[in-house]
Motif scaffolding. Structure first.
Motif, PDB file in Angstrom:
ATOM      1  N   PHE A  71       2.234   3.332  -2.502  1.00 25.80           N
ATOM      2  CA  PHE A  71       2.060   4.263  -1.385  1.00 25.80           C
ATOM      3  C   PHE A  71       1.307   3.588  -0.240  1.00 25.80           C
ATOM      4  CE2 PHE A  71       2.556   7.287  -4.936  1.00 25.80           C
ATOM      5  CZ  PHE A  71       3.642   7.983  -4.445  1.00 25.80           C
ATOM      6  N   GLY A  72       2.042   3.314   0.846  1.00 28.76           N
ATOM      7  CA  GLY A  72       1.443   2.762   2.052  1.00 28.76           C
ATOM      8  C   GLY A  72       1.130   1.293   2.005  1.00 28.76           C
ATOM      9  N   SER A  73       1.423   0.613   0.884  1.00 25.16           N
ATOM     10  CA  SER A  73       0.959  -0.763   0.724  1.00 25.16           C
ATOM     11  C   SER A  73       1.942  -1.775   1.306  1.00 25.16           C
ATOM     12  CB  SER A  73       0.736  -1.055  -0.757  1.00 25.16           C
ATOM     13  OG  SER A  73       1.953  -0.973  -1.463  1.00 25.16           O
ATOM     14  N   ILE A  74       1.444  -3.008   1.458  1.00 21.39           N
ATOM     15  CA  ILE A  74       2.322  -4.134   1.753  1.00 21.39           C
ATOM     16  C   ILE A  74       2.956  -4.585   0.439  1.00 21.39           C
ATOM     17  CG2 ILE A  74       2.407  -6.542   2.508  1.00 21.39           C
ATOM     18  CD1 ILE A  74       2.126  -4.535   4.785  1.00 21.39           C
ATOM     19  N   VAL A  75       4.274  -4.728   0.453  1.00 19.84           N
ATOM     20  CA  VAL A  75       5.018  -5.094  -0.740  1.00 19.84           C
ATOM     21  C   VAL A  75       5.480  -6.546  -0.618  1.00 19.84           C
ATOM     22  CG1 VAL A  75       7.092  -4.623  -2.063  1.00 19.84           C
ATOM     23  CG2 VAL A  75       5.739  -2.724  -1.186  1.00 19.84           C
ATOM     24  N   GLY A  76       5.202  -7.347  -1.646  1.00 20.90           N
ATOM     25  CA  GLY A  76       5.615  -8.742  -1.643  1.00 20.90           C
ATOM     26  C   GLY A  76       5.322  -9.389  -2.985  1.00 20.90           C
ATOM     27  N   ARG A  77       5.803 -10.589  -3.300  1.00 20.75           N
ATOM     28  CA  ARG A  77       6.451 -11.418  -2.299  1.00 20.75           C
ATOM     29  C   ARG A  77       7.840 -10.927  -1.920  1.00 20.75           C
ATOM     30  NH1 ARG A  77       5.536 -17.871  -3.339  1.00 20.75           N
ATOM     31  NH2 ARG A  77       3.287 -17.788  -3.785  1.00 20.75           N
ATOM     32  N   TYR A  78       8.489 -10.185  -2.782  1.00 23.21           N
ATOM     33  CA  TYR A  78       9.856  -9.799  -2.469  1.00 23.21           C
ATOM     34  C   TYR A  78      10.023  -8.293  -2.601  1.00 23.21           C
ATOM     35  CZ  TYR A  78      14.745 -10.461  -1.495  1.00 23.21           C
ATOM     36  OH  TYR A  78      15.973 -10.439  -0.871  1.00 23.21           O
ATOM     37  N   ALA A  79      10.154  -7.628  -1.448  1.00 17.58           N
ATOM     38  CA  ALA A  79      10.447  -6.198  -1.447  1.00 17.58           C
ATOM     39  C   ALA A  79      11.866  -5.972  -1.953  1.00 17.58           C
ATOM     40  CB  ALA A  79      10.301  -5.632  -0.034  1.00 17.58           C
ATOM     41  N   ASN A  80      12.049  -4.876  -2.678  1.00 21.96           N
ATOM     42  CA  ASN A  80      13.339  -4.518  -3.267  1.00 21.96           C
ATOM     43  C   ASN A  80      13.630  -5.387  -4.487  1.00 21.96           C
ATOM     44  OD1 ASN A  80      15.921  -3.129  -3.486  1.00 21.96           O
ATOM     45  ND2 ASN A  80      15.674  -2.691  -1.302  1.00 21.96           N
ATOM     46  N   ARG A  81      14.896  -5.452  -4.904  1.00 30.96           N
ATOM     47  CA  ARG A  81      15.247  -5.998  -6.211  1.00 30.96           C
ATOM     48  C   ARG A  81      15.860  -7.391  -6.141  1.00 30.96           C
ATOM     49  NH1 ARG A  81      15.746  -0.591  -6.028  1.00 30.96           N
ATOM     50  NH2 ARG A  81      15.051   0.626  -7.841  1.00 30.96           N
TER      51      ARG A  81
END
Length: 361
Positions: A71-81
């Motif tokens: 929730f609200g965070s930076i997603v990484g290293r790889y967003a999605n699948r």
């Protein structure tokens, strides 16, 4: 412009988490915490001038530590699948953390959303920024190269929140960053978003299989399909349709194609409006795609801010990003980052009121 800083708690390992509150003196505030470089809360006025909370989040650090779903965070290293949690780069096959069945999603079980980022403030008369930084070591969740990441959140007096990303690596790697804020423009968290109106400025989308990995023929035109959002569409008219793409995801959880090549041009991607409150949100980004996710996995059981339960379809996320499984799809825009180049991305959220006749008191 005002920036307020205070402590939001301490992690079990003893790291202090700070909270930063940006205020543009026009009724818009953005609250950030350094855990996950997270947008914790955004408040904006409705057409009657009443300030309301339009994002989902938690009240305490403990909840972010134990109940967080990006929730609200930076997603990484790889967003999605990434399919099969692996990819080949430079003749070497890299095996990633499997945290979505046999696949990899959102950086793994200990992605960027699970770290405390460093932060500092830059203030000006017309805007103020919180700049957050994180270093991801070589081998983190299976990804090669030591990666240095910077994310700047800037709120201005034009009612726009801009997220500027930059990153560099000391060895070839793949990178796909996004922010995962969930919006409900009604200001009444706990309601669903069926009455919100959505427009996505994309002629193509990425169809998915049952495991949410892109199909071989992706992308496909939206014209003539349920996925066509090029005209304003009430969300409730889409997410309950009994057709495969909606059933696979339980609603919308699809990437819309803004550019078939990564030209880095900031373009209008989507607009969300809530006719009752008069609130509107427009999203512009330099990314080639935007994932539209209608919170299909919320359960109406978990408690969020102010002890509110949020139902399935109780919010919507707009994840500006490259396409899913790009490291295994040479026909998609590349997500490879080498030491000779710097990763950059710009995404803008602009908050408006669009209703001229207001019934809100």
């Amino acid at each position: 412009m005002k920036v307020t800083i205070d402590s939001f708690g301490t992690t079990p390992s003893g790291e202090i988490v700070e909270r930063y509150i940006l205020d543009n003196d026009r009724g818009i505030t953005v609250e950030l915490i350094t855990f996950g470089a997270t947008i914790m809360k955004i408040s904006t006025p409705d057409c009657g001038g009443n300030i309301g909370d339009i994002t989902i989040g938690f009240d305490t650090l403990e909840e972010y530590l134990t109940k967080n779903h990006h929730f609200g965070s930076i997603v990484g290293r790889y967003a999605n699948r990434i399919e099969h949690a692996s990819f080949k780069l430079g003749g070497t096959t890299y095996h990633l953390d499997q945290n979505n069945g046999k696949n990899h999603i959102h950086g793994g079980s200990h992605g960027f959303d699970k770290y405390v980022w460093s932060a500092h403030v830059v203030e000006g008369k017309e805007s103020a920024s919180v700049i957050m930084q994180h270093i991801s070591p070589d081998g983190d969740m299976g990804f090669p190269g030591t990666l240095s990441v910077q994310v700047a959140y800037t709120l201005d007096r034009m009612d726009t929140l801009t997220i500027d990303y930059s990153a560099f690596t000391d060895a070839p790697t793949v990178l796909n960053l996004t922010n995962h804020t969930y919006f409900n423009l009604s200001g009444e968290l706990g309601s669903d978003i069926s009455d919100h109106v959505l427009t996505v400025h994309a002629d193509d989308y990425i169809p998915i299989k049952e495991n949410s990995i892109p199909t071989e023929e992706a992308p496909l035109p939206v014209e003539g399909s349920t996925m066509d959002l090029t005209m304003p569409t009430t969300i409730g008219d889409i997410i309950h349709k009994k057709e495969p793409q909606i059933l696979y995801a339980g609603g919308l959880d699809h990437t819309y194609v803004l550019s078939k090549s990564h030209d880095n041009i900031v373009r209008l991607a989507a607009m969300l409006t809530h006719p009752v409150s008069g609130r509107s949100l427009s999203i512009a980004t330099s990314e080639p795609g935007i994932q539209v996710y209608t919170a299909n996995n919320l359960d109406n059981i978990t408690t969020y801010r102010n002890n509110v339960h949020v139902p399935k379809h109780g919010a919507i996320a707009f994840e500006a990003q490259h396409f899913p499984n790009s490291p295994n799809r040479p026909d998609f825009p590349s997500t490879t980052l080498t030491p000779e180049h710097t990763y950059t991305q710009k995404t803008k959220y602009t908050f408006n009121k669009v209703i001229t006749s207001c019934n809100v008191k």
